[in-house]
Design a protein around this motif. Sequence first.
Motif, PDB file in Angstrom:
ATOM      1  N   GLN A   1     -80.257 -13.020  29.045  1.00  0.00           N
ATOM      2  CA  GLN A   1     -80.953 -13.921  29.975  1.00  0.00           C
ATOM      3  C   GLN A   1     -81.185 -13.265  31.333  1.00  0.00           C
ATOM      4  N   GLY A   2     -80.657 -12.040  31.517  1.00  0.00           N
ATOM      5  CA  GLY A   2     -80.866 -11.320  32.769  1.00  0.00           C
ATOM      6  C   GLY A   2     -79.804 -11.546  33.828  1.00  0.00           C
ATOM      7  N   PHE A   3     -78.708 -12.201  33.473  1.00  0.00           N
ATOM      8  CA  PHE A   3     -77.634 -12.390  34.449  1.00  0.00           C
ATOM      9  C   PHE A   3     -76.958 -11.051  34.724  1.00  0.00           C
ATOM     10  N   THR A   4     -76.527 -10.862  35.948  1.00  0.00           N
ATOM     11  CA  THR A   4     -75.924  -9.581  36.345  1.00  0.00           C
ATOM     12  C   THR A   4     -74.405  -9.617  36.339  1.00  0.00           C
ATOM     13  N   GLN A   5     -73.827 -10.817  36.265  1.00  0.00           N
ATOM     14  CA  GLN A   5     -72.376 -10.932  36.176  1.00  0.00           C
ATOM     15  C   GLN A   5     -72.025 -12.230  35.461  1.00  0.00           C
TER      16      GLN A   5
ATOM     17  N   VAL B   1     -58.862 -21.162  43.216  1.00  0.00           N
ATOM     18  CA  VAL B   1     -59.298 -22.529  43.457  1.00  0.00           C
ATOM     19  C   VAL B   1     -58.194 -23.466  42.959  1.00  0.00           C
ATOM     20  N   GLN B   2     -58.037 -24.573  43.657  1.00  0.00           N
ATOM     21  CA  GLN B   2     -57.122 -25.618  43.192  1.00  0.00           C
ATOM     22  C   GLN B   2     -57.980 -26.811  42.789  1.00  0.00           C
ATOM     23  N   TRP B   3     -58.155 -26.964  41.487  1.00  0.00           N
ATOM     24  CA  TRP B   3     -58.947 -28.086  40.992  1.00  0.00           C
ATOM     25  C   TRP B   3     -58.159 -29.375  41.187  1.00  0.00           C
ATOM     26  N   GLN B   4     -58.863 -30.412  41.557  1.00  0.00           N
ATOM     27  CA  GLN B   4     -58.260 -31.728  41.776  1.00  0.00           C
ATOM     28  C   GLN B   4     -57.525 -32.189  40.512  1.00  0.00           C
ATOM     29  N   GLY B   5     -56.282 -32.609  40.662  1.00  0.00           N
ATOM     30  CA  GLY B   5     -55.522 -33.173  39.552  1.00  0.00           C
ATOM     31  C   GLY B   5     -54.895 -32.165  38.599  1.00  0.00           C
ATOM     32  N   LYS B   6     -55.086 -30.880  38.852  1.00  0.00           N
ATOM     33  CA  LYS B   6     -54.526 -29.866  37.951  1.00  0.00           C
ATOM     34  C   LYS B   6     -53.101 -29.516  38.386  1.00  0.00           C
ATOM     35  N   THR B   7     -52.263 -29.200  37.409  1.00  0.00           N
ATOM     36  CA  THR B   7     -50.856 -28.880  37.651  1.00  0.00           C
ATOM     37  C   THR B   7     -50.645 -27.413  37.988  1.00  0.00           C
ATOM     38  N   TYR B   8     -51.720 -26.680  38.166  1.00  0.00           N
ATOM     39  CA  TYR B   8     -51.664 -25.239  38.401  1.00  0.00           C
ATOM     40  C   TYR B   8     -52.811 -24.836  39.312  1.00  0.00           C
ATOM     41  N   ALA B   9     -52.656 -23.706  39.969  1.00  0.00           N
ATOM     42  CA  ALA B   9     -53.762 -23.100  40.709  1.00  0.00           C
ATOM     43  C   ALA B   9     -54.552 -22.248  39.728  1.00  0.00           C
ATOM     44  N   SER B  10     -55.842 -22.126  39.933  1.00  0.00           N
ATOM     45  CA  SER B  10     -56.691 -21.301  39.072  1.00  0.00           C
ATOM     46  C   SER B  10     -57.130 -20.041  39.804  1.00  0.00           C
ATOM     47  N   VAL B  11     -57.379 -18.992  39.025  1.00  0.00           N
ATOM     48  CA  VAL B  11     -57.997 -17.787  39.556  1.00  0.00           C
ATOM     49  C   VAL B  11     -59.456 -17.788  39.117  1.00  0.00           C
ATOM     50  N   LEU B  12     -60.297 -17.262  39.976  1.00  0.00           N
ATOM     51  CA  LEU B  12     -61.705 -17.035  39.645  1.00  0.00           C
ATOM     52  C   LEU B  12     -61.836 -15.566  39.276  1.00  0.00           C
ATOM     53  N   MET B  13     -62.467 -15.301  38.143  1.00  0.00           N
ATOM     54  CA  MET B  13     -62.614 -13.934  37.661  1.00  0.00           C
ATOM     55  C   MET B  13     -64.090 -13.653  37.397  1.00  0.00           C
ATOM     56  N   VAL B  14     -64.485 -12.390  37.560  1.00  0.00           N
ATOM     57  CA  VAL B  14     -65.880 -12.008  37.370  1.00  0.00           C
ATOM     58  C   VAL B  14     -65.956 -10.645  36.695  1.00  0.00           C
ATOM     59  N   LYS B  15     -67.003 -10.468  35.926  1.00  0.00           N
ATOM     60  CA  LYS B  15     -67.260  -9.189  35.255  1.00  0.00           C
ATOM     61  C   LYS B  15     -68.732  -8.847  35.447  1.00  0.00           C
ATOM     62  N   PRO B  16     -69.026  -7.606  35.905  1.00  0.00           N
ATOM     63  CA  PRO B  16     -70.431  -7.198  35.976  1.00  0.00           C
ATOM     64  C   PRO B  16     -71.000  -7.045  34.579  1.00  0.00           C
ATOM     65  N   LEU B  17     -72.269  -7.359  34.430  1.00  0.00           N
ATOM     66  CA  LEU B  17     -72.951  -7.201  33.142  1.00  0.00           C
ATOM     67  C   LEU B  17     -73.991  -6.099  33.294  1.00  0.00           C
ATOM     68  N   ALA B  18     -73.844  -5.070  32.509  1.00  0.00           N
ATOM     69  CA  ALA B  18     -74.854  -4.010  32.497  1.00  0.00           C
ATOM     70  C   ALA B  18     -76.130  -4.573  31.882  1.00  0.00           C
ATOM     71  N   PRO B  19     -77.293  -4.153  32.368  1.00  0.00           N
ATOM     72  CA  PRO B  19     -78.542  -4.641  31.784  1.00  0.00           C
ATOM     73  C   PRO B  19     -78.605  -4.297  30.292  1.00  0.00           C
ATOM     74  N   GLU B  20     -79.285  -5.172  29.563  1.00  0.00           N
ATOM     75  CA  GLU B  20     -79.480  -4.941  28.137  1.00  0.00           C
ATOM     76  C   GLU B  20     -80.357  -3.694  27.966  1.00  0.00           C
ATOM     77  N   THR B  21     -79.949  -2.830  27.074  1.00  0.00           N
ATOM     78  CA  THR B  21     -80.733  -1.605  26.832  1.00  0.00           C
ATOM     79  C   THR B  21     -81.529  -1.755  25.552  1.00  0.00           C
ATOM     80  N   THR B  22     -82.681  -1.149  25.548  1.00  0.00           N
ATOM     81  CA  THR B  22     -83.519  -1.154  24.339  1.00  0.00           C
ATOM     82  C   THR B  22     -83.499   0.226  23.724  1.00  0.00           C
ATOM     83  N   ALA B  23     -83.350   0.248  22.436  1.00  0.00           N
ATOM     84  CA  ALA B  23     -83.259   1.554  21.729  1.00  0.00           C
ATOM     85  C   ALA B  23     -84.604   2.050  21.327  1.00  0.00           C
TER      86      ALA B  23
END
Length: 177
Positions: A124-128, A155-177
């Motif tokens: 879909q063209g997303f970069t991460q 982030v601390q989501w409302q009502g959650k019993t834990y704190a959350s981490v936000l994680m990200v991964k870069p996406l390499a563009p789709e390659t055509t063979a």
Amino acid sequence: MPTLRPLRDTDSLVELTALLHAAYASLAAQGWNFTAVNQPVDVTRQRLADAQAFVAERDGRLVGTVAVRGPKPVGETYIGDETPQLYTTPGTAILAQLGVHPDCRGLGLGERLIEAAEGWARAQGFTQIALDTAEPATALRQRYERRGYRTVGGVQWQGKTYASVLMVKPLAPETTA
């Protein structure tokens, strides 16, 4: 081996919700009240709005799932909470609701589902791609880290019993063979 495919309009959201409950039961047993632990069908439907879901199917039964979507509009709530800036960043896909039925763990389904979501996002063209998970869930965080995700905030989501981490991964563009 279960087959992976996109969620169909004819698939039962009741069955999908029951799958999520089963998949997240072990997390609930650790005291983490992830939304998917007990979300009603209406919340499943809401979380799939504007998302591409993939399912794993075995003998006509749903045994795994993941959802992926593009960034949320600024100001949109995320299950009742303010959306983190990461989730509104242009070019960012959001991975959510990854679950595998306990009967099918150890077959590599979780990895295949993540690969399907990442592949869809790349096409879909997303970069991460971003996600959040419980900060104390070390095994989950390490699983994502092995796939190239890194922690970029919390982030601390409302009502959650834990704190959350936000994680990200870069996406390499789709390659055509």
